[in-house]
Design an enzyme around this catalytic site. Structure first.
Site, PDB file in Angstrom:
ATOM      1  N   MET A 140     -22.543 -20.254 -29.678  1.00 52.92           N
ATOM      2  CA  MET A 140     -22.622 -19.658 -28.343  1.00 52.92           C
ATOM      3  C   MET A 140     -22.828 -20.774 -27.315  1.00 52.92           C
ATOM      4  SD  MET A 140     -24.398 -15.965 -28.805  1.00 52.92           S
ATOM      5  CE  MET A 140     -26.074 -16.511 -28.812  1.00 52.92           C
ATOM      6  N   GLY A 141     -22.529 -22.010 -27.710  1.00 54.11           N
ATOM      7  CA  GLY A 141     -22.663 -23.134 -26.785  1.00 54.11           C
ATOM      8  C   GLY A 141     -24.090 -23.633 -26.686  1.00 54.11           C
ATOM      9  N   LEU A 170     -24.926 -26.698 -27.049  1.00 48.32           N
ATOM     10  CA  LEU A 170     -24.928 -27.373 -28.355  1.00 48.32           C
ATOM     11  C   LEU A 170     -26.090 -28.344 -28.495  1.00 48.32           C
ATOM     12  CD1 LEU A 170     -21.105 -28.136 -28.707  1.00 48.32           C
ATOM     13  CD2 LEU A 170     -22.377 -26.085 -29.419  1.00 48.32           C
ATOM     14  N   HIS A 196     -26.067 -27.786 -34.219  1.00 53.53           N
ATOM     15  CA  HIS A 196     -24.632 -27.471 -34.152  1.00 53.53           C
ATOM     16  C   HIS A 196     -23.803 -28.694 -34.532  1.00 53.53           C
ATOM     17  CE1 HIS A 196     -26.082 -24.583 -30.859  1.00 53.53           C
ATOM     18  NE2 HIS A 196     -25.498 -23.794 -31.722  1.00 53.53           N
ATOM     19  N   GLY A 207     -25.666 -22.065 -39.625  1.00 50.73           N
ATOM     20  CA  GLY A 207     -26.941 -22.744 -39.828  1.00 50.73           C
ATOM     21  C   GLY A 207     -27.910 -21.920 -40.666  1.00 50.73           C
ATOM     22  N   GLN A 234     -28.784 -14.123 -40.696  1.00 47.68           N
ATOM     23  CA  GLN A 234     -27.403 -14.069 -40.213  1.00 47.68           C
ATOM     24  C   GLN A 234     -26.452 -14.631 -41.266  1.00 47.68           C
ATOM     25  OE1 GLN A 234     -25.859 -15.026 -36.097  1.00 47.68           O
ATOM     26  NE2 GLN A 234     -25.555 -17.030 -37.000  1.00 47.68           N
ATOM     27  N   SER A 291     -31.157 -23.614 -29.174  1.00 46.59           N
ATOM     28  CA  SER A 291     -30.768 -23.583 -27.751  1.00 46.59           C
ATOM     29  C   SER A 291     -31.869 -22.937 -26.914  1.00 46.59           C
ATOM     30  CB  SER A 291     -29.478 -22.784 -27.570  1.00 46.59           C
ATOM     31  OG  SER A 291     -28.494 -23.262 -28.442  1.00 46.59           O
TER      32      SER A 291
HETATM   33  O1  PAF Z   1     -25.431 -18.093 -34.387  1.00 45.50           O
HETATM   34  C1  PAF Z   1     -24.818 -17.912 -33.314  1.00 45.50           C
HETATM   35  O2  PAF Z   1     -24.790 -18.760 -32.437  1.00 45.50           O
HETATM   36  C2  PAF Z   1     -24.086 -16.587 -33.089  1.00 45.50           C
HETATM   37  O3  PAF Z   1     -24.788 -15.526 -33.653  1.00 45.50           O
HETATM   38  C3  PAF Z   1     -22.625 -16.607 -33.598  1.00 45.50           C
HETATM   39  C4  PAF Z   1     -22.547 -16.799 -35.097  1.00 45.50           C
HETATM   40  C5  PAF Z   1     -21.866 -17.709 -32.889  1.00 45.50           C
HETATM   41  C6  PAF Z   1     -21.937 -15.274 -33.270  1.00 45.50           C
HETATM   42  O4  PAF Z   1     -21.921 -15.034 -31.908  1.00 45.50           O
END
Ligand code: PAF
Length: 282
Positions: A31-32, A34, A38, A148, A154, A187
């Site tokens: 989601m940027g 960074l 990341h 990650g 997730q 972030s």
């Molecule tokens: O982990 C993240 O940054 C978000 O949940 C992802 C995997 C980019 C999905 O939007």
């Protein structure tokens, strides 16, 4: 030279071309904003694949009504510069309208695995995550996708979704990257006050305490959870929302620890909710 792509059409045509030429694609969804966590996934992606693609998309579907969708840090130019240094070939950064041109008529539902931990605190969050990841997988068709381990729940849910929906993609979990004092890179760390930033180092220290208790033979989850909670409460001003022990990756709550587990924490500071975890192989 890293190239920016903003439309679904251009991205999917390009991915197909890359695959037709016999090249492998590594994909890092983000989601940027960074950070080194990341960048380490991107380094791995560039090393292991012919072409490395990342997405930068702040996905509205995974934010609750009172969460930080509007204020989530957006810094595309800075991110593009960082990505180019770790050999990212393409950045896919679509607008919300491009990703969701119409109201979604079909959505994905995550079962039991989304009803615990982060999922229990953030209803609908993992449905939003798997929906966007599913779309991104279909658009980019990577061979390898990197997630990650900081977001261990997730990662487990995305792995399950990938198997359940037969995506021919290998999901790779990448180790948590930490600051020198142990704070997991995130972030959202920018939301911490100076005092909270100091206190936040106790999250990883408390996980080390849990590991130490485990190594000494403690297998009663409640004992470990109580010790970690007491430890955190004595060092931090934030609210310890949850300390929990679940099997990993199937996410079943453990009273008596057997097999591979993960110990996870969630702490609410004034403007930031921090999570951290440690995976312990049984
Ligand atoms: O982990 C993240 O940054 C978000 O949940 C992802 C995997 C980019 C999905 O939007």
């Amino acid at each position: 030279m890293t190239k920016l792509i903003t439309t679904v059409n251009e991205m999917s045509n390009l991915s197909r071309k890359i695959k037709l030429q016999g090249n492998t694609i590594g994909f890092v969804p983000t989601m940027g904003a960074l950070h080194d966590g990341h960048l380490s996934m991107m380094e791995q992606s560039a090393e292991e694949n012919d072409v490395s693609i990342i997405s930068i998309f702040v996905n509205p579907l995974q934010f609750g009504p009172n969460e930080d969708f509007e204020t989530y840090p957006r810094q595309l130019e800075q991110d593009a510069e960082a990505a180019s240094k770790v050999n990212v070939d393409y950045i896919f950064a679509p607008s919300v309208e491009e990703m969701y041109p119409d109201e979604l008529g079909v959505t994905l539902e995550v079962g039991r695995m989304a009803k615990v931990l982060e999922g229990a605190q953030r209803p609908g969050h993992f449905e939003g995550v798997v929906t966007v990841v599913n779309k991104l997988f279909n658009i980019i068709r990577p061979d390898n996708a990197y997630f990650g381990k900081k977001d261990a729940q997730q990662l487990a849910i995305v792995e399950k979704m990938t198997r359940d929906f037969n995506h021919p993609i290998k999901i790779k979990g990448v180790d948590i990257v930490r600051e020198e004092d142990g704070l997991a890179k995130s972030s959202r760390n920018v939301y911490l006050t100076a005092q909270e930033r100091k206190e936040a180092t106790y999250l990883s220290k408390s996980l080390q305490l849990a590991k130490q208790l485990y190594d000494q033979g403690e297998r009663d989850s409640e004992n470990i959870i109580n010790r970690v909670t007491e430890y955190l409460n004595s060092y931090i001003s934030g609210e310890v929302q949850e300390v929990a022990i679940y099997s990993y990756p199937d996410l079943v709550k453990q009273n008596n620890i057997t097999g591979q587990i993960f110990i996870s924490l969630a702490v609410n500071f004034s403007k930031a909710r921090l999570i951290d975890n440690i995976i312990i192989r049984g």
